[in-house]
Design an enzyme around this catalytic site. Structure first.
Site, PDB file in Angstrom:
ATOM      1  N   HIS A  15      28.487  39.431  44.840  1.00 47.12           N
ATOM      2  CA  HIS A  15      29.855  39.127  45.279  1.00 47.12           C
ATOM      3  C   HIS A  15      30.542  38.162  44.306  1.00 47.12           C
ATOM      4  O   HIS A  15      30.088  37.024  44.160  1.00 47.12           O
ATOM      5  CB  HIS A  15      29.777  38.500  46.678  1.00 47.12           C
ATOM      6  CG  HIS A  15      31.093  38.180  47.287  1.00 47.12           C
ATOM      7  ND1 HIS A  15      31.398  36.921  47.764  1.00 47.12           N
ATOM      8  CD2 HIS A  15      32.187  38.949  47.524  1.00 47.12           C
ATOM      9  CE1 HIS A  15      32.610  36.932  48.274  1.00 47.12           C
ATOM     10  NE2 HIS A  15      33.116  38.148  48.141  1.00 47.12           N
ATOM     11  N   ARG A  16      31.564  38.637  43.637  1.00 46.79           N
ATOM     12  CA  ARG A  16      32.250  37.871  42.580  1.00 46.79           C
ATOM     13  C   ARG A  16      31.254  37.513  41.464  1.00 46.79           C
ATOM     14  O   ARG A  16      31.375  36.473  40.819  1.00 46.79           O
ATOM     15  CB  ARG A  16      32.904  36.600  43.126  1.00 46.79           C
ATOM     16  CG  ARG A  16      33.749  36.835  44.372  1.00 46.79           C
ATOM     17  CD  ARG A  16      34.359  35.559  44.936  1.00 46.79           C
ATOM     18  NE  ARG A  16      34.888  35.757  46.271  1.00 46.79           N
ATOM     19  CZ  ARG A  16      35.368  34.808  47.050  1.00 46.79           C
ATOM     20  NH1 ARG A  16      35.430  33.569  46.611  1.00 46.79           N
ATOM     21  NH2 ARG A  16      35.811  35.070  48.275  1.00 46.79           N
ATOM     22  N   GLU A  42      30.743  42.979  42.669  1.00 46.48           N
ATOM     23  CA  GLU A  42      32.110  43.054  43.180  1.00 46.48           C
ATOM     24  C   GLU A  42      32.946  42.060  42.410  1.00 46.48           C
ATOM     25  O   GLU A  42      32.448  40.993  42.025  1.00 46.48           O
ATOM     26  CB  GLU A  42      32.096  42.701  44.678  1.00 46.48           C
ATOM     27  CG  GLU A  42      33.423  42.864  45.401  1.00 46.48           C
ATOM     28  CD  GLU A  42      34.210  41.593  45.627  1.00 46.48           C
ATOM     29  OE1 GLU A  42      35.245  41.665  46.286  1.00 46.48           O
ATOM     30  OE2 GLU A  42      33.802  40.509  45.118  1.00 46.48           O
ATOM     31  N   ASP A  44      37.347  40.583  41.995  1.00 47.68           N
ATOM     32  CA  ASP A  44      38.714  40.613  42.534  1.00 47.68           C
ATOM     33  C   ASP A  44      39.690  40.670  41.368  1.00 47.68           C
ATOM     34  O   ASP A  44      39.511  39.962  40.377  1.00 47.68           O
ATOM     35  CB  ASP A  44      38.981  39.328  43.327  1.00 47.68           C
ATOM     36  CG  ASP A  44      37.951  39.117  44.422  1.00 47.68           C
ATOM     37  OD1 ASP A  44      37.941  39.916  45.373  1.00 47.68           O
ATOM     38  OD2 ASP A  44      37.144  38.177  44.306  1.00 47.68           O
ATOM     39  N   HIS A  57      40.087  35.455  42.303  1.00 46.46           N
ATOM     40  CA  HIS A  57      40.186  35.718  43.743  1.00 46.46           C
ATOM     41  C   HIS A  57      41.496  35.239  44.360  1.00 46.46           C
ATOM     42  O   HIS A  57      42.118  35.953  45.137  1.00 46.46           O
ATOM     43  CB  HIS A  57      39.009  35.054  44.470  1.00 46.46           C
ATOM     44  CG  HIS A  57      39.033  35.260  45.952  1.00 46.46           C
ATOM     45  ND1 HIS A  57      39.742  34.450  46.818  1.00 46.46           N
ATOM     46  CD2 HIS A  57      38.447  36.205  46.728  1.00 46.46           C
ATOM     47  CE1 HIS A  57      39.579  34.883  48.056  1.00 46.46           C
ATOM     48  NE2 HIS A  57      38.803  35.952  48.038  1.00 46.46           N
ATOM     49  N   GLU A 116      37.925  45.094  43.655  1.00 52.02           N
ATOM     50  CA  GLU A 116      38.803  44.852  44.813  1.00 52.02           C
ATOM     51  C   GLU A 116      40.211  44.559  44.321  1.00 52.02           C
ATOM     52  O   GLU A 116      40.450  43.598  43.596  1.00 52.02           O
ATOM     53  CB  GLU A 116      38.292  43.682  45.676  1.00 52.02           C
ATOM     54  CG  GLU A 116      39.229  43.462  46.863  1.00 52.02           C
ATOM     55  CD  GLU A 116      38.910  42.261  47.737  1.00 52.02           C
ATOM     56  OE1 GLU A 116      37.811  41.682  47.625  1.00 52.02           O
ATOM     57  OE2 GLU A 116      39.807  41.918  48.537  1.00 52.02           O
ATOM     58  N   LYS A 118      43.566  43.051  44.633  1.00 54.45           N
ATOM     59  CA  LYS A 118      43.848  41.814  45.377  1.00 54.45           C
ATOM     60  C   LYS A 118      45.327  41.454  45.364  1.00 54.45           C
ATOM     61  O   LYS A 118      45.665  40.269  45.392  1.00 54.45           O
ATOM     62  CB  LYS A 118      43.022  40.713  44.691  1.00 54.45           C
ATOM     63  CG  LYS A 118      42.628  39.545  45.537  1.00 54.45           C
ATOM     64  CD  LYS A 118      41.351  39.770  46.268  1.00 54.45           C
ATOM     65  CE  LYS A 118      41.069  38.724  47.303  1.00 54.45           C
ATOM     66  NZ  LYS A 118      40.075  39.132  48.281  1.00 54.45           N
ATOM     67  N   ASP A 239      26.474  36.686  47.754  1.00 52.69           N
ATOM     68  CA  ASP A 239      26.595  35.661  46.706  1.00 52.69           C
ATOM     69  C   ASP A 239      25.248  35.411  46.039  1.00 52.69           C
ATOM     70  O   ASP A 239      25.182  34.806  44.982  1.00 52.69           O
ATOM     71  CB  ASP A 239      27.062  34.324  47.324  1.00 52.69           C
ATOM     72  CG  ASP A 239      28.412  34.417  47.984  1.00 52.69           C
ATOM     73  OD1 ASP A 239      29.237  35.244  47.545  1.00 52.69           O
ATOM     74  OD2 ASP A 239      28.659  33.661  48.956  1.00 52.69           O
TER      75      ASP A 239
HETATM   76  O1  G3P Z   1      34.831  42.840  48.876  1.00 47.86           O
HETATM   77  C1  G3P Z   1      34.234  42.014  49.822  1.00 47.86           C
HETATM   78  C2  G3P Z   1      34.867  40.655  49.839  1.00 47.86           C
HETATM   79  O2  G3P Z   1      35.021  40.232  48.513  1.00 47.86           O
HETATM   80  C3  G3P Z   1      36.201  40.616  50.549  1.00 47.86           C
HETATM   81  O3  G3P Z   1      36.668  39.320  50.736  1.00 47.86           O
HETATM   82  O4  G3P Z   1      37.927  37.295  50.168  1.00 47.86           O
HETATM   83  O5  G3P Z   1      35.653  37.607  49.232  1.00 47.86           O
HETATM   84  O6  G3P Z   1      37.549  38.987  48.402  1.00 47.86           O
HETATM   85  P1  G3P Z   1      36.951  38.262  49.587  1.00 47.86           P
HETATM   86 MG    MG Z   2      36.549  40.283  47.020  1.00 44.41          MG
END
Ligand code: G3P
Ligand code: MG
Length: 252
Positions: A15-16, A42, A44, A57, A116, A118, A239
């Site tokens: 995640h990120r 993933e 953003d 993000h 993603e 955003k 994460d």
């Molecule tokens: O893609 C899953 C998650 O990243 C969505 O929420 O705020 O972390 O971008 P956020």
């Molecule tokens: Mg995200």
């Protein structure tokens, strides 16, 4: 064949990037995820003021960088001046805000990338168009999955790139639950990315019956991940890819 079909399920998405160990949405975090053996990550993305997709993000630079102000209010050359590493730790001083192009270029064919979209505060901007142009230029559609909480983004991506894999992100809360089913009927994405509070064994069975695969976020607890693995989750966005990969190794 698309990378998502080459990896065994469940697929672990950093995640990120490996954001527990490195500053989120930086090349350092994506490289670290790769070196840990994570198959996917993933990120953003949103547009700079001069229309370049960058990887960050928040709408502003304030939380993750040494700068202030809106990403959309600055040019790429202004954005390049800021440091996205030092707030996380001194070790990462000098890490910049990457362009989406730099990330896609470095990891092409190596990792599955969940992009993603955003642009939640500017939903009618050119982000889907710019991202689709990049994917065409990179010729890497087989390693991308596009997600967004904003269904319009997925509709636009599908129109621009009919072969693209798309995922509807579904946030927690009752309003989202009610919205999700009509939107899903219209969009028919191959994937759904619900907040982890949705996940039950029955929910996964039902989605699988509908022919959709489910990747959930943000799962950082071992006990929770173990339960989701047992229930047949298709992917976890975490994460801490290191811990999740270790758990998965014992699980098989
Ligand atoms: O893609 C899953 C998650 O990243 C969505 O929420 O705020 O972390 O971008 P956020
Ligand atoms: Mg995200």
């Amino acid at each position: 064949m698309h990378l998502i079909d080459q990896f065994a399920s469940p697929i672990i998405y950093a995640h990120r990037g490996a954001s527990r160990y490195a500053p989120e949405n930086t090349l350092a975090a994506f490289r670290l995820a790769y070196s840990m053996g994570t198959p996917a990550f993933e990120l953003d993305t949103m547009l700079t003021g001069d229309g370049v997709p960058v990887v960050i993000h928040d709408d502003t630079l304030d939380r993750t960088t040494d700068g202030h102000g809106k990403v959309g209010g600055m040019s790429l050359s202004q954005i390049r001046q800021y440091d996205a590493g030092q707030r996380f730790s001194d070790e990462f001083r000098g890490e910049g805000i990457p362009t989406l192009e730099a990330v896609l270029d470095e990891f092409k064919g190596k990792m599955l990338i969940n992009v993603e979209l955003k642009n939640y505060s500017t939903p009618f901007d050119a982000l889907p168009k710019r991202v689709a142009e990049l994917a065409r230029k990179m010729n890497n559609l087989d390693s991308l999955i596009f997600s967004s909480f904003q269904p319009l983004n997925l509709l636009r991506i599908k129109k621009l790139l009919p072969a693209a894999k798309t995922a509807l992100l579904v946030d927690e809360g009752i309003a989202w639950r009610m919205l999700a089913s009509p939107v899903l009927a219209r969009l028919s994405p191959q994937y759904i990315h619900p907040h982890k509070s949705y996940i039950t064994e029955k929910y996964l069975k039902d989605e699988h019956k509908r022919g959709r695969r489910v990747n959930t976020w943000t799962v950082n607890e071992i006990a929770e991940a173990e339960l989701f693995f047992n229930w047949g989750i298709d992917g976890l966005i975490t994460d801490d890819p290191k811990a999740m990969l270790e758990l998965l190794a014992h699980f098989h």
